[in-house]
Design a protein around this motif. Structure first.
Motif, PDB file in Angstrom:
ATOM      1  N   ASP A 135      48.398  34.407  71.258  1.00 32.06           N
ATOM      2  CA  ASP A 135      49.183  34.978  70.161  1.00 32.06           C
ATOM      3  C   ASP A 135      48.835  34.310  68.832  1.00 32.06           C
ATOM      4  OD1 ASP A 135      51.339  32.850  69.413  1.00 32.06           O
ATOM      5  OD2 ASP A 135      51.264  32.885  71.604  1.00 32.06           O
ATOM      6  N   GLU A 136      49.220  35.013  67.762  1.00 36.88           N
ATOM      7  CA  GLU A 136      48.857  34.599  66.408  1.00 36.88           C
ATOM      8  C   GLU A 136      49.378  33.206  66.062  1.00 36.88           C
ATOM      9  OE1 GLU A 136      49.104  38.485  64.468  1.00 36.88           O
ATOM     10  OE2 GLU A 136      49.230  37.390  62.574  1.00 36.88           O
ATOM     11  N   GLU A 137      50.601  32.936  66.454  1.00 41.62           N
ATOM     12  CA  GLU A 137      51.219  31.646  66.124  1.00 41.62           C
ATOM     13  C   GLU A 137      50.440  30.497  66.774  1.00 41.62           C
ATOM     14  OE1 GLU A 137      53.808  31.741  64.006  1.00 41.62           O
ATOM     15  OE2 GLU A 137      53.705  29.554  63.910  1.00 41.62           O
ATOM     16  N   THR A 138      50.042  30.682  68.021  1.00 37.18           N
ATOM     17  CA  THR A 138      49.280  29.647  68.729  1.00 37.18           C
ATOM     18  C   THR A 138      47.917  29.453  68.067  1.00 37.18           C
ATOM     19  OG1 THR A 138      50.392  30.250  70.772  1.00 37.18           O
ATOM     20  CG2 THR A 138      48.351  28.980  70.990  1.00 37.18           C
ATOM     21  N   LEU A 139      47.258  30.565  67.728  1.00 37.96           N
ATOM     22  CA  LEU A 139      45.950  30.472  67.074  1.00 37.96           C
ATOM     23  C   LEU A 139      46.062  29.729  65.749  1.00 37.96           C
ATOM     24  CD1 LEU A 139      44.570  34.064  67.741  1.00 37.96           C
ATOM     25  CD2 LEU A 139      43.691  31.916  68.731  1.00 37.96           C
ATOM     26  N   PHE A 140      47.135  30.038  64.999  1.00 37.50           N
ATOM     27  CA  PHE A 140      47.333  29.373  63.712  1.00 37.50           C
ATOM     28  C   PHE A 140      47.525  27.873  63.912  1.00 37.50           C
ATOM     29  CE2 PHE A 140      50.170  27.589  60.525  1.00 37.50           C
ATOM     30  CZ  PHE A 140      49.428  27.824  59.376  1.00 37.50           C
ATOM     31  N   ALA A 141      48.362  27.493  64.849  1.00 41.46           N
ATOM     32  CA  ALA A 141      48.649  26.065  65.076  1.00 41.46           C
ATOM     33  C   ALA A 141      47.383  25.317  65.492  1.00 41.46           C
ATOM     34  CB  ALA A 141      49.735  25.914  66.142  1.00 41.46           C
ATOM     35  N   LEU A 142      46.585  25.936  66.370  1.00 39.07           N
ATOM     36  CA  LEU A 142      45.327  25.298  66.799  1.00 39.07           C
ATOM     37  C   LEU A 142      44.367  25.145  65.624  1.00 39.07           C
ATOM     38  CD1 LEU A 142      44.759  27.200  70.177  1.00 39.07           C
ATOM     39  CD2 LEU A 142      45.189  24.729  69.921  1.00 39.07           C
ATOM     40  N   ALA A 143      44.233  26.210  64.821  1.00 38.49           N
ATOM     41  CA  ALA A 143      43.278  26.174  63.707  1.00 38.49           C
ATOM     42  C   ALA A 143      43.729  25.196  62.628  1.00 38.49           C
ATOM     43  CB  ALA A 143      43.102  27.574  63.120  1.00 38.49           C
ATOM     44  N   ARG A 144      45.034  25.158  62.371  1.00 38.09           N
ATOM     45  CA  ARG A 144      45.525  24.239  61.330  1.00 38.09           C
ATOM     46  C   ARG A 144      45.152  22.806  61.679  1.00 38.09           C
ATOM     47  NH1 ARG A 144      51.781  24.336  60.358  1.00 38.09           N
ATOM     48  NH2 ARG A 144      51.692  23.792  62.556  1.00 38.09           N
ATOM     49  N   GLU A 145      45.347  22.431  62.911  1.00 37.20           N
ATOM     50  CA  GLU A 145      45.047  21.064  63.347  1.00 37.20           C
ATOM     51  C   GLU A 145      43.533  20.811  63.306  1.00 37.20           C
ATOM     52  OE1 GLU A 145      43.759  20.002  66.545  1.00 37.20           O
ATOM     53  OE2 GLU A 145      44.205  17.861  66.228  1.00 37.20           O
ATOM     54  N   ARG A 146      42.753  21.806  63.723  1.00 36.80           N
ATOM     55  CA  ARG A 146      41.292  21.620  63.746  1.00 36.80           C
ATOM     56  C   ARG A 146      40.720  21.565  62.332  1.00 36.80           C
ATOM     57  NH1 ARG A 146      40.995  25.975  68.668  1.00 36.80           N
ATOM     58  NH2 ARG A 146      41.280  24.482  70.380  1.00 36.80           N
ATOM     59  N   LEU A 147      41.187  22.432  61.441  1.00 38.84           N
ATOM     60  CA  LEU A 147      40.653  22.418  60.078  1.00 38.84           C
ATOM     61  C   LEU A 147      41.063  21.147  59.341  1.00 38.84           C
ATOM     62  CD1 LEU A 147      40.896  26.133  58.872  1.00 38.84           C
ATOM     63  CD2 LEU A 147      39.123  24.995  60.195  1.00 38.84           C
ATOM     64  N   ALA A 148      42.220  20.584  59.697  1.00 42.57           N
ATOM     65  CA  ALA A 148      42.614  19.303  59.106  1.00 42.57           C
ATOM     66  C   ALA A 148      41.620  18.213  59.498  1.00 42.57           C
ATOM     67  CB  ALA A 148      44.020  18.928  59.556  1.00 42.57           C
ATOM     68  N   ARG A 149      41.060  18.324  60.693  1.00 45.18           N
ATOM     69  CA  ARG A 149      40.035  17.352  61.097  1.00 45.18           C
ATOM     70  C   ARG A 149      38.770  17.508  60.259  1.00 45.18           C
ATOM     71  NH1 ARG A 149      41.415  14.525  65.607  1.00 45.18           N
ATOM     72  NH2 ARG A 149      43.215  15.406  66.663  1.00 45.18           N
ATOM     73  N   LEU A 150      38.390  18.748  59.949  1.00 43.25           N
ATOM     74  CA  LEU A 150      37.239  18.950  59.062  1.00 43.25           C
ATOM     75  C   LEU A 150      37.515  18.303  57.701  1.00 43.25           C
ATOM     76  CD1 LEU A 150      36.659  21.271  61.255  1.00 43.25           C
ATOM     77  CD2 LEU A 150      35.464  22.427  59.406  1.00 43.25           C
ATOM     78  N   ALA A 151      38.727  18.522  57.197  1.00 42.57           N
ATOM     79  CA  ALA A 151      39.088  17.976  55.882  1.00 42.57           C
ATOM     80  C   ALA A 151      39.030  16.452  55.892  1.00 42.57           C
ATOM     81  CB  ALA A 151      40.484  18.457  55.488  1.00 42.57           C
ATOM     82  N   ALA A 152      39.361  15.851  57.023  1.00 45.57           N
ATOM     83  CA  ALA A 152      39.400  14.391  57.111  1.00 45.57           C
ATOM     84  C   ALA A 152      38.020  13.758  56.938  1.00 45.57           C
ATOM     85  CB  ALA A 152      39.995  13.969  58.452  1.00 45.57           C
ATOM     86  N   PHE A 153      36.960  14.549  57.094  1.00 42.80           N
ATOM     87  CA  PHE A 153      35.601  14.025  56.907  1.00 42.80           C
ATOM     88  C   PHE A 153      35.078  14.261  55.490  1.00 42.80           C
ATOM     89  CE2 PHE A 153      35.719  14.060  61.523  1.00 42.80           C
ATOM     90  CZ  PHE A 153      34.987  12.930  61.857  1.00 42.80           C
ATOM     91  N   GLY A 154      35.920  14.773  54.583  1.00 42.97           N
ATOM     92  CA  GLY A 154      35.480  14.938  53.193  1.00 42.97           C
ATOM     93  C   GLY A 154      35.274  16.377  52.767  1.00 42.97           C
ATOM     94  N   THR A 155      35.613  17.318  53.644  1.00 40.01           N
ATOM     95  CA  THR A 155      35.396  18.735  53.340  1.00 40.01           C
ATOM     96  C   THR A 155      36.626  19.314  52.639  1.00 40.01           C
ATOM     97  OG1 THR A 155      33.916  18.941  55.221  1.00 40.01           O
ATOM     98  CG2 THR A 155      34.892  20.982  54.385  1.00 40.01           C
ATOM     99  N   THR A 156      36.406  19.960  51.511  1.00 38.22           N
ATOM    100  CA  THR A 156      37.529  20.524  50.745  1.00 38.22           C
ATOM    101  C   THR A 156      37.473  22.053  50.678  1.00 38.22           C
ATOM    102  OG1 THR A 156      36.276  20.133  48.713  1.00 38.22           O
ATOM    103  CG2 THR A 156      37.922  18.482  49.316  1.00 38.22           C
ATOM    104  N   THR A 157      36.337  22.651  51.035  1.00 37.03           N
ATOM    105  CA  THR A 157      36.241  24.114  51.118  1.00 37.03           C
ATOM    106  C   THR A 157      35.654  24.473  52.480  1.00 37.03           C
ATOM    107  OG1 THR A 157      35.856  24.368  48.736  1.00 37.03           O
ATOM    108  CG2 THR A 157      35.195  26.206  50.143  1.00 37.03           C
ATOM    109  N   ILE A 158      36.312  25.405  53.169  1.00 35.18           N
ATOM    110  CA  ILE A 158      35.855  25.800  54.501  1.00 35.18           C
ATOM    111  C   ILE A 158      35.798  27.321  54.580  1.00 35.18           C
ATOM    112  CG2 ILE A 158      36.262  25.636  56.984  1.00 35.18           C
ATOM    113  CD1 ILE A 158      38.101  23.210  56.424  1.00 35.18           C
ATOM    114  N   GLU A 159      34.630  27.847  54.889  1.00 37.02           N
ATOM    115  CA  GLU A 159      34.530  29.271  55.207  1.00 37.02           C
ATOM    116  C   GLU A 159      34.933  29.439  56.663  1.00 37.02           C
ATOM    117  OE1 GLU A 159      31.731  32.711  56.644  1.00 37.02           O
ATOM    118  OE2 GLU A 159      32.175  30.735  57.454  1.00 37.02           O
ATOM    119  N   VAL A 160      35.739  30.465  56.966  1.00 35.76           N
ATOM    120  CA  VAL A 160      36.158  30.711  58.348  1.00 35.76           C
ATOM    121  C   VAL A 160      35.901  32.179  58.680  1.00 35.76           C
ATOM    122  CG1 VAL A 160      38.009  30.530  60.039  1.00 35.76           C
ATOM    123  CG2 VAL A 160      37.986  28.979  58.080  1.00 35.76           C
ATOM    124  N   LYS A 161      35.220  32.413  59.800  1.00 37.07           N
ATOM    125  CA  LYS A 161      34.862  33.776  60.202  1.00 37.07           C
ATOM    126  C   LYS A 161      35.802  34.292  61.291  1.00 37.07           C
ATOM    127  CE  LYS A 161      29.995  32.410  59.742  1.00 37.07           C
ATOM    128  NZ  LYS A 161      29.665  32.954  58.437  1.00 37.07           N
TER     129      LYS A 161
END
Ligand SMILES: [Zn+2]
Length: 436
Positions: A135-161
């Motif tokens: 479901d959408e809510e689960t996908l959002f929660a998973l992606a939010r946590e994963r994209l925060a990990r990308l940000a933690a390495f210095g990334t401030t813009t992320i393209e998502v497909k």
């Protein structure tokens, strides 16, 4: 770097800020467009300067004393002797997915090839099955946590497909998740519609059903995606066994008519004419290019298309082929680097590690790798006019690293030296805060 972290916690987007006491400020300053050839060799590292930020934009790069005079009362952020760079731009990810595919890594290590893994229910189709059932809510929660990990390495813009839905409803579901990430995360998110990531299994039975899916993408999905403003780009996986050059041209031409900008997964596995197609359509980027032909390189050099290389994918899959970064750069093709963050072939959130691969595997210089993940990453997303440089008028998207020289960023491979990031002058991630 405790003082920097304390300052980071208190900083705000509307305040006037001065970033002081960086050993080096890598500005990447220059023309607001993709850099080519020798332009990529100079990331414009400066010493003895600080950065003033006003209203979310870079106001000035000048000696600290000058900035203190001009911007009296500004909050100073102590960079603690680190290196301040433009926030990194990850211009190619598949950041929304359900379960991981760690089982496939073991199967590959045991010698099973892609076809056998697919036969056992793995590969992209496994992520499609899973996405459809989540479901959408689960996908959002998973992606939010994963994209925060990308940000933690210095990334401030992320393209998502999108591209794990492969039906009108499921592609829209993915794009709604990406849109919510764009609205709720501090990171800049750029959405891409990739309904032509694969031919869905239910359409693979014959040439007729196959073309019926292309028609669905063109007639149903693209108009709906464009009408709802759910994507900036459309992308197609053009390669042997996936979409042909002609199918890709049909889909991307329809996307352009609908007002979307274009990207293409091109020549990842075989020289199939993808780079030539991307160039002929003036696509914003052609991505992968592990098997790009001489003609493809020539076509890209004569076009406006950015070549986005994804060496993490080759590393993770254990392949020895490499995209010809040196030849591309020396031919005048602007090169970007990105993670290809996805559950099957590149599950790394670490864009600085991709810079390491750019230097160690693709023979780029550290400055070229930094330009590839800042200015040229922004150009691959059509935003190089306001993102990717520390220069007056540009968005104050900044990444502070606990190193002393820009060459240390690709050098400490696999380590996370990012102390903090800012997007439009607002704190996005800080190492003290953990995940944002
Ligand atoms: Zn991809």
């Amino acid at each position: 770097m405790t003082s920097a972290d304390d300052e980071v916690l208190a900083a705000g987007g509307d305040e006037t800020l001065i970033f002081a006491n960086a050993t080096q400020i890598v500005t990447c300053a220059g023309p607001p467009r993709a850099r080519r050839g020798a332009e990529m060799a100079d990331a414009a590292a400066e010493h003895g300067v600080a950065v003033a930020v006003l209203g979310g934009l870079v106001a000035a790069v000048a000696p600290l004393a000058d900035l203190r005079r001009t911007y009296g009362g500004a909050r100073e952020i102590d960079c603690g002797g680190g290196v301040l760079m433009p926030g990194l731009v990850d211009s190619h990810t598949h950041g929304v997915f359900g379960r991981t595919r760690s089982d496939e890594q073991e199967l590959r290590a045991a010698g099973l090839d892609y076809m056998e893994i697919a036969r056992r229910g793995g590969g992209i189709h496994a992520s499609v099955r899973d996405l459809r059932a989540t479901d959408e809510e689960t996908l959002f929660a998973l992606a939010r946590e994963r994209l925060a990990r990308l940000a933690a390495f210095g990334t401030t813009t992320i393209e998502v497909k999108s591209g794990y839905g492969l039906s009108l409803d499921d592609e829209l579901k993915m794009l709604r998740v990406i849109d919510r990430l764009r609205r709720e995360l501090p990171t800049r998110i750029v959405p891409t519609f990739l309904g032509a990531h694969e031919i869905p299994l239910e359409y693979r039975t014959s040439a007729i059903t196959r073309s019926a899916y292309v028609e669905t993408v063109v007639n149903d999905m693209i108009p709906m995606v464009a009408k709802n403003g759910l994507a900036r780009f459309a992308d197609v996986f053009c390669d042997t066994g996936v979409y042909t050059v002609e199918e890709s041209r049909t889909i991307l031409s329809a996307a352009r008519r609908a007002g979307l900008l274009l990207k293409l997964h091109a020549d990842e596995l075989t020289s199939s004419g993808g780079a030539e197609l991307a160039a002929s359509l003036a696509a914003t980027s052609a991505d992968h290019l592990g098997a790009v032909s001489e003609a493809g390189i020539k076509a890209l050099a004569q076009s406006s298309t950015v070549a986005t290389l994804l060496p993490g994918t080759m590393l993770f899959l254990g392949k020895s082929t490499r995209a010809p970064a040196r030849q591309l750069i020396e031919s005048g093709v602007p090169v970007a680097l990105a993670t290809d963050f996805n559950p099957g072939t590149s599950p790394t959130p670490n864009l600085p590690l991709i810079l390491t691969l750019g230097v160690s595997q693709l023979h780029m210089s550290a400055s070229e790798a930094v330009i590839a993940a800042t200015v040229n990453g922004a150009a691959a997303l059509g935003i190089a006019d306001h993102v990717g440089q520390i220069a007056p008028g540009f968005a104050a998207d900044l990444a502070l690293f606990d190193v002393r020289d820009l060459r240390d960023v690709p050098y400490w491979y696999g380590d996370n030296r990012c102390v903090a990031t800012f997007v439009g002058g607002k704190p996005c991630h800080s190492s003290d805060l953990g995940l944002c």
